[in-house]
Motif scaffolding. Structure first.
Motif: not given
Length: 420
Positions: A164-165, A167-169, A185, A189, A192
């Motif tokens: 999931r991570t 997929l982020r910037a 990254w 959270d 998580e």
């Protein structure tokens, strides 16, 4: 420390380069300290940017105490000047390396030292002592070691958090000179972090690369008997990779014997091995080595000198200690150290007499420069390494090189109050 049932990977406030204070992230990163070819590699890295991380991991001065003080003072100054700045809150860091058809993803964090971590190689006490003095003086972990574990490759836990991570910037992205692209990254959270913690609580890890750093972390903690389980000294900086999902590459580590001339190395064999001269260059020599059954090595005194050693005298092999598993007794590294280095050549087990280099060309060149001999090796499979480690059997030091290795300088960990 008493051992816990599973792995505990703790968030920490990463210390990272301020992009506006350096020429580029590529220019300030480095390979791990034990991969940098000295002194040429150190000099090249130092000149790439005045803030290159090599000034912290491999400072050079006339004596060890001065080197360690120099690294600590350099770290203090860079932090004071804002060259290295702490992230705003503790995090685990998802780290991705991509090069060609290789993709590796894992988690960087502070791993509790009391968890189930399996070593597979012995360490050199002098190296551990030096790294402990350096890290202790600086109160920092400069570079993560590489650990592997076997996850369930499910949609839950650490794997799901990583996928999931990415997929982020990212916090940062850079490409190093070896062609590998790196991205990082931060995971902050609480849900998580809890998912990662619950998953890893059922895992154990194998040290893939960084035995000396792991032993260093343990020594630093042992030197502080008042440091409790929540002390920063009770954990160490690691990259944890699920090799069920992202298999590691395994390469050999070659030996350089600077005080053993090639002619003497060959003469002293005297029937201990069959010896054949090889034509060509290092690549062809390694190909011949890879195709040779049984224990085998290539000796080199320079770029035009290669000899294949195979078919060792069975009597020499039978003399190898019998209190170890057969798989250990037949390892190339075992035969090299127990037979060739100890019995045939009688090389002292000391850093000044045995060098360890990951790159073939560098090993051959260094042997030629000193008038010594390079012993070119083959890799051992990860499965063999893991099986022996699970039996509590360590391999001869520097038996394997797992990779890709994390780049040094992307994220550091401090052990004092500021930035911990």
């Amino acid at each position: 420390m008493t051992s816990s049932d599973g792995l505990r990977l703790l968030p920490f406030r990463g210390l990272r380069y301020a992009p506006d204070r350096v020429s580029s992230l590529t220019a300030v990163t480095s390979p791990p300290y034990d991969v940098v070819v000295r002194p040429d590699g150190v000099r090249e890295l130092e000149t790439s940017d005045p803030y290159n991380i090599v000034r912290l991991i491999l400072p050079h001065a006339v004596d060890p105490a001065t080197r360690h003080h120099q690294a600590a003072e350099t770290l203090r100054r860079w932090r004071a000047e804002g060259v290295l700045t702490p992230d705003p809150e503790p995090a685990l860091y998802v780290y991705e390396q991509r090069g060609g058809d290789v993709l590796q993803r894992g988690l960087i964090g502070a791993l509790r030292l009391d968890g189930p971590v399996l070593p597979h190689e012995d360490v050199i006490p002098e190296v551990v002592a030096d790294r402990a003095a350096l890290m202790g003086a600086a109160a920092a972990n400069f570079e993560p070691l590489l650990l592997s574990y076997r996850g369930q490759n499910t949609e839950n836990g650490a794997t799901a958090v990583i996928e999931r991570t990415v997929l982020r910037a990212p916090l940062l992205a850079t490409t190093t000179e070896d062609g590998f692209a790196h991205r990082l990254w931060a995971v902050t959270d609480p849900a998580e972090l809890a998912a990662v913690d619950a998953d890893l609580a059922h895992r154990r890890a194998l040290i893939a690369d960084g035995h000396h750093r792991w032993a260093t972390y343990q020594r630093l903690h042992d030197q502080r008997p008042d440091a409790g389980p929540d002390s920063p000294w009770a954990s160490g900086l690691v990259l944890l990779v699920d090799t069920a999902r992202y298999p590691l590459q395994v390469r050999a580590i070659h030996r350089v014997l600077p005080h053993l001339p090639p002619a003497k190395a060959l003469a002293d064999l005297a029937g201990a091995f069959r010896v054949r001269r090889l034509p060509g260059e290092p690549t062809a020599a390694l190909e011949a080595l890879a195709e040779t059954p049984g224990n085998a090595f290539v000796l080199s005194g320079g770029p035009d000198s290669f000899h294949l050693l195979d078919r060792p005298d069975p009597a020499l092999l039978e003399a190898i200690r019998t209190d170890r598993p057969e798989a250990w007794r037949r390892l190339d590294a075992t035969v090299l150290h127990s037979v060739l280095l100890d019995e045939v050549w009688r090389i002292p087990d000391h850093p000044s007499d045995i060098g360890y280099l990951h790159h073939t060309a560098a090993a051959v060149a260094q042997a030629a420069r000193h008038g010594g001999t390079a012993v070119l090796m083959r890799a051992t499979s990860e499965e063999t390494v893991r099986q022996l480690a699970e039996q509590g059997v360590t391999m001869p030091r520097k038996s394997t090189s797992f990779g890709p290795k994390p780049a040094t300088g992307l994220v550091l960990r401090t052990l004092d109050d500021e930035g911990s």
